[in-house]
Write an enzyme that holds these catalytic residues in place. Structure first.
Site, PDB file in Angstrom:
ATOM      1  N   ASN A  72       0.829  -1.208   0.000  1.00 49.78           N
ATOM      2  CA  ASN A  72       0.000   0.000   0.000  1.00 49.78           C
ATOM      3  C   ASN A  72       0.864   1.259   0.000  1.00 49.78           C
ATOM      4  O   ASN A  72       0.478   2.301  -0.527  1.00 49.78           O
ATOM      5  CB  ASN A  72      -0.924   0.009   1.220  1.00 49.78           C
ATOM      6  CG  ASN A  72      -1.954  -1.125   1.177  1.00 49.78           C
ATOM      7  OD1 ASN A  72      -2.187  -1.714   0.134  1.00 49.78           O
ATOM      8  ND2 ASN A  72      -2.559  -1.424   2.313  1.00 49.78           N
ATOM      9  N   ASN A 172       0.109  -1.559  -7.005  1.00 53.05           N
ATOM     10  CA  ASN A 172      -0.270  -2.499  -5.948  1.00 53.05           C
ATOM     11  C   ASN A 172      -1.749  -2.397  -5.618  1.00 53.05           C
ATOM     12  O   ASN A 172      -2.259  -1.289  -5.386  1.00 53.05           O
ATOM     13  CB  ASN A 172       0.538  -2.182  -4.675  1.00 53.05           C
ATOM     14  CG  ASN A 172       0.167  -3.079  -3.511  1.00 53.05           C
ATOM     15  OD1 ASN A 172       0.506  -4.245  -3.503  1.00 53.05           O
ATOM     16  ND2 ASN A 172      -0.555  -2.540  -2.525  1.00 53.05           N
ATOM     17  N   GLU A 173      -2.446  -3.513  -5.599  1.00 49.21           N
ATOM     18  CA  GLU A 173      -3.839  -3.625  -5.101  1.00 49.21           C
ATOM     19  C   GLU A 173      -4.723  -2.441  -5.502  1.00 49.21           C
ATOM     20  O   GLU A 173      -5.436  -1.888  -4.662  1.00 49.21           O
ATOM     21  CB  GLU A 173      -3.840  -3.817  -3.578  1.00 49.21           C
ATOM     22  CG  GLU A 173      -3.252  -5.140  -3.163  1.00 49.21           C
ATOM     23  CD  GLU A 173      -3.441  -5.499  -1.690  1.00 49.21           C
ATOM     24  OE1 GLU A 173      -3.883  -4.649  -0.894  1.00 49.21           O
ATOM     25  OE2 GLU A 173      -3.129  -6.655  -1.341  1.00 49.21           O
ATOM     26  N   GLU A 292       1.954 -11.494  -2.728  1.00 49.23           N
ATOM     27  CA  GLU A 292       1.738 -11.342  -1.279  1.00 49.23           C
ATOM     28  C   GLU A 292       0.951 -12.553  -0.812  1.00 49.23           C
ATOM     29  O   GLU A 292      -0.171 -12.792  -1.294  1.00 49.23           O
ATOM     30  CB  GLU A 292       0.954 -10.069  -0.943  1.00 49.23           C
ATOM     31  CG  GLU A 292       1.769  -8.811  -1.051  1.00 49.23           C
ATOM     32  CD  GLU A 292       1.027  -7.568  -0.560  1.00 49.23           C
ATOM     33  OE1 GLU A 292       0.250  -7.669   0.433  1.00 49.23           O
ATOM     34  OE2 GLU A 292       1.208  -6.511  -1.178  1.00 49.23           O
ATOM     35  N   GLN A 354       5.510 -10.345   5.193  1.00 46.01           N
ATOM     36  CA  GLN A 354       6.688  -9.660   4.733  1.00 46.01           C
ATOM     37  C   GLN A 354       7.924 -10.335   5.328  1.00 46.01           C
ATOM     38  O   GLN A 354       7.777 -11.389   5.932  1.00 46.01           O
ATOM     39  CB  GLN A 354       6.589  -8.189   5.125  1.00 46.01           C
ATOM     40  CG  GLN A 354       5.346  -7.516   4.487  1.00 46.01           C
ATOM     41  CD  GLN A 354       5.258  -6.009   4.751  1.00 46.01           C
ATOM     42  OE1 GLN A 354       6.135  -5.402   5.345  1.00 46.01           O
ATOM     43  NE2 GLN A 354       4.156  -5.394   4.325  1.00 46.01           N
TER      44      GLN A 354
HETATM   45  O1  AHR Z   1       1.504  -6.751   3.523  1.00 45.94           O
HETATM   46  C1  AHR Z   1       0.672  -5.827   4.140  1.00 45.94           C
HETATM   47  C2  AHR Z   1      -0.286  -5.118   3.187  1.00 45.94           C
HETATM   48  O2  AHR Z   1      -1.246  -6.047   2.740  1.00 45.94           O
HETATM   49  C3  AHR Z   1       0.303  -4.572   1.908  1.00 45.94           C
HETATM   50  O3  AHR Z   1       0.807  -3.293   2.048  1.00 45.94           O
HETATM   51  C4  AHR Z   1      -0.875  -4.548   0.983  1.00 45.94           C
HETATM   52  O4  AHR Z   1      -0.494  -4.667  -0.360  1.00 45.94           O
HETATM   53  C5  AHR Z   1      -1.757  -5.682   1.480  1.00 45.94           C
HETATM   54  O5  AHR Z   1      -3.078  -5.299   1.592  1.00 45.94           O
END
Ligand code: AHR
Length: 507
Positions: A72, A172-173, A292, A354
């Site tokens: 994000n 991203n997303e 992810e 992560q």
């Molecule tokens: O990994 C945590 C968050 O989860 C990331 O920033 C986002 O891409 C997802 O929603």
């Protein structure tokens, strides 16, 4: 005792093991970068501020590729803020995580760190608040040798040689309403197509990942992928998938079976890619970047943490989603790895989200130690041992009944075969909460095999399924010998403990 028979034939293989399946993710979020991988002043820090203790654990865990800088975060990020003399870099408000970003760590620092960690860089561009021009400028900055505005700026900033980043995420997303600069599929599909074109005009050798759905529950799942790929199929190489799993309302049986959902999610995205391919008469193959995935207790984040962060005001690197992983969580992580490996013909990249502190297999404390969470172990073993070809398995197992998925196999397995060394490695979880599993492996066409090693991650003596590794007790859960694995009349027999993820190496 439940039972399982797995038949493995050397003629039934799926794909070469995609080494980029063992990827991870470093986001400017919480304490992943600051006090995670980077902490000047820490007793273990090198002259660049990289924590040597964390680096040693990263090298041991063995990720092959790391996505950066978000997440994000990237949807509100100016990459130019993170290059040049540190004293001149602006301090910014990061709206995604309600955090003060000092920009002390940026692209050059990450590329240097990645070299130390021996990993490939996977760079995301901001398609939330920014667009094509900044994205192509970043490719020029990173990959062009010199003699142009952006490449010469990189050289002046201390990097004479290009970074040569091959793998890029187109945002991203952006399907998510929470995303800064979120878009409809039509808006994003056109932007992704044109941005991909502009980036490849700067460096045609790059590989591009377009944004897929943020999760399988998104109302636009399916139509998002279809629309985006209809626009961008020719320009991109992968479409992304994201999925986080957790235990809901004490339903542990279903949680242990969440790889069933991951399998179905992947199969659905493959079907959509191939429908667009067929309708568009494309010849090239778009594949999947599952960039992810993990276990993440989002109940806790949504009901407590997000509010706490806002109430605490704007701070640097607050503690964010520092989940502590149990034995059960690690077994689920093992099954998710199994699912990714089973789909190695189409899932070519995957990033556990992560790497440090933020829902991470590695934890660290500011000024203090670093340690391995339970979830470190399945990743480390599979990254190290999955070599050669992915094998197609025939599994015949006792069924377990679950609320979310109905009847599922009591075991979850994947396997690889390295023709060069002759090694077959079987990764197998027992999902049962109480029953051991009487496992038989019938291996055909491999000749005489012996058990070279057998290990399991399971409930330790004196512990329970929620036992975790903590700062004060960092080694409670790890891989331990799995006793009694033997070859009888050409078949391998083992007893898998309840709630376990095991590795059986045959030579
Ligand atoms: O990994 C945590 C968050 O989860 C990331 O920033 C986002 O891409 C997802 O929603």
């Amino acid at each position: 005792m439940s039972q399982a028979r797995i038949t493995i034939d050397r003629d039934f293989t799926i794909a070469d093991v995609p080494r980029r399946l063992f990827g991870s993710f470093v986001e400017h979020m919480g304490r992943c970068v600051y006090t995670g991988i980077y902490e000047p002043g820490h007793p273990q820090a090198d002259e660049r501020g990289f924590r040597r203790d964390v680096l040693a654990l990263v090298r041991e865990m063995g990720p092959t590729v790391i996505r950066y800088p978000g997440g994000n975060f990237v949807s509100g990020y100016n990459w130019e803020d993170g290059v040049g003399p540190v004293a001149d870099r602006p301090v910014r408000m990061d709206g995604a995580w309600h955090t003060i970003e000092t920009n002390a760590f940026g692209l050059h620092e990450f590329v240097d760190w990645a070299r130390e960690a021996e990993v490939e860089v996977m760079e995301a561009v901001n398609l939330g608040t920014r667009g094509m021009d900044e994205a192509r400028a970043l490719v020029e900055y990173a990959n062009h040798p010199g003699g142009t505005y952006w490449s010469d700026l990189r050289r002046r900033n201390g990097a004479a040689d290009p970074f040569d980043i091959k793998l890029w995420c187109l945002g991203n997303e952006l399907d998510g309403p929470w995303q800064i600069g979120g878009k409809t599929a039509q808006e994003y599909g056109r932007l992704a197509q044109e941005t991909a074109k502009a980036m490849k005009l700067v460096d045609p050798s790059i590989e591009l990942v377009t944004v897929g759905s943020s999760n399988r529950q998104m109302p636009t799942f399916g139509s998002w992928e279809h629309t985006v790929l209809t626009h961008a199929y020719d320009e991109v190489d992968y479409i992304s998938m994201h999925a986080y799993y957790q235990e809901h309302d004490g339903d542990t049986e279903s949680f242990l079976a969440d790889a069933v959902d991951m399998d179905a999610f992947i199969d659905g995205v493959i079907a959509t890619i191939d429908a667009v391919k067929a309708a568009g008469k494309h010849t090239k193959q778009v594949n999947i970047s599952f960039d992810e995935w993990n276990v993440w207790d989002q109940h806790k984040y949504n009901s407590v943490e997000a509010d706490e962060i806002e109430a605490a005001g704007w701070k640097q690197h607050p503690r964010l989603i520092e989940d502590t992983y149990s034995v059960t969580d690690a077994v689920v992580v093992g099954t998710l790895l199994n699912s990714l490996l089973r789909h190695g013909d189409r899932v070519k990249i995957a990033n556990q989200a992560q790497l440090v502190n933020v829902i991470a297999p590695i934890r660290s404390e500011e000024g203090g130690p670093a340690w391995r969470q339970t979830s470190f172990w399945p990743f480390e073993r599979m990254a190290r041992l999955a070599k050669g070809r992915v094998l197609r398995l025939a599994v015949n197992a006792t069924q377990i009944s679950t609320k979310r998925y109905g009847d599922v196999d009591a075991v979850d397995a994947a396997a690889t075969w390295d023709e060069e060394t002759g090694r077959v490695v079987v990764f197998v979880a027992n999902r049962s909460l109480e029953s051991p599993n009487d496992l038989t492996l019938d291996l055909r066409g491999f000749g005489e095999l012996r058990v070279a090693a057998a290990e399991t991650l399971t409930i330790p003596d004196g512990g329970d399924r929620l036992t975790a590794n903590l700062e004060t007790a960092p080694d409670r859960v790890g891989m331990v010998a799995l006793a009694g694995v033997e070859v009888v009349d050409g078949v391998v027999r083992a007893t898998l403990p309840p709630v376990s993820w095991s590795v059986i190496e045959l030579a």
